[in-house]
Design a protein around this motif. Structure first.
Motif, PDB file in Angstrom:
ATOM      1  N   TYR A   2       0.946  -1.205   0.061  1.00 17.10           N
ATOM      2  CA  TYR A   2       0.025   0.148   0.016  1.00 17.10           C
ATOM      3  C   TYR A   2       0.815   1.017   0.183  1.00 17.10           C
ATOM      4  N   GLN A  25      -2.904   4.869  11.124  1.00 21.16           N
ATOM      5  CA  GLN A  25      -3.915   4.283  10.264  1.00 21.16           C
ATOM      6  C   GLN A  25      -4.075   2.712  11.132  1.00 21.16           C
ATOM      7  N   TYR A  27      -3.985   0.135   9.337  1.00 24.11           N
ATOM      8  CA  TYR A  27      -3.365  -0.902   8.379  1.00 24.11           C
ATOM      9  C   TYR A  27      -2.037  -1.390   8.832  1.00 24.11           C
ATOM     10  N   ASP A  28      -1.731  -2.555   8.366  1.00 34.15           N
ATOM     11  CA  ASP A  28      -0.435  -3.151   8.680  1.00 34.15           C
ATOM     12  C   ASP A  28       0.709  -2.352   8.227  1.00 34.15           C
ATOM     13  N   ASN A  31       3.172  -3.493   5.690  1.00 31.78           N
ATOM     14  CA  ASN A  31       2.886  -3.586   4.109  1.00 31.78           C
ATOM     15  C   ASN A  31       2.526  -2.062   3.513  1.00 31.78           C
ATOM     16  N   VAL A  32       3.442  -1.014   4.131  1.00 28.70           N
ATOM     17  CA  VAL A  32       2.959   0.165   3.713  1.00 28.70           C
ATOM     18  C   VAL A  32       4.397   0.813   3.369  1.00 28.70           C
TER      19      VAL A  32
END
Length: 133
Positions: A2, A25, A27-28, A31-32
């Motif tokens: 992402y 945020q 999200y993991d 994975n950013v």
């Protein structure tokens, strides 16, 4: 992966708010990838060529440090001037999934009015844009 594009200006508090927005945020973060960008202008353009890089700008350094403290993968890209055009071009170049713009502190009524760069990015981008306060 992402990918989040974060255009940074010369306000350190705003840059840190943008970086904190990303790390807060749900999200993991492993994975950013965050792409920090900065349009060089004024004195930055007058520096010796070897120093004309966004990675040397204090606000970019601070945002990067915060993100790396959270193990976020960070890259830096220079946006061309004018800023709104450079940011819009980078959205496609880096295949951004999200843009996090830094908003200026304004009165409650003034919060409905964005700066010209932010407004242009919001109106012309095909990906979600968040504006930090």
């Amino acid at each position: 992966m992402y990918r989040v594009l974060v255009p940074i200006d010369n306000d350190e508090n705003r840059a840190l708010r943008q970086a904190r927005f990303v790390t807060n945020q749900p999200y993991d973060l492993s994975n950013v990838e965050v792409v920090l960008t900065h349009v060089l202008h004024g004195e930055e353009r007058q520096a010796p060529p070897a120093m004309q890089t966004p990675s040397r700008v204090t606000t970019v350094k601070r945002a990067r440090e915060h993100l790396e403290d959270y193990d976020v993968n960070v890259t830096i890209a220079e946006a061309s001037a004018p800023p709104e055009d450079g940011i819009l071009d980078l959205i496609d170049e880096v295949n951004a999934d999200h843009i996090v713009m830094g908003g200026r502190k304004r009165s409650p009524a003034g919060k409905a009015i964005f700066g010209s760069v932010t407004q242009t990015v919001i109106l012309e981008s095909d990906v979600p844009v968040s504006v930090t306060g």
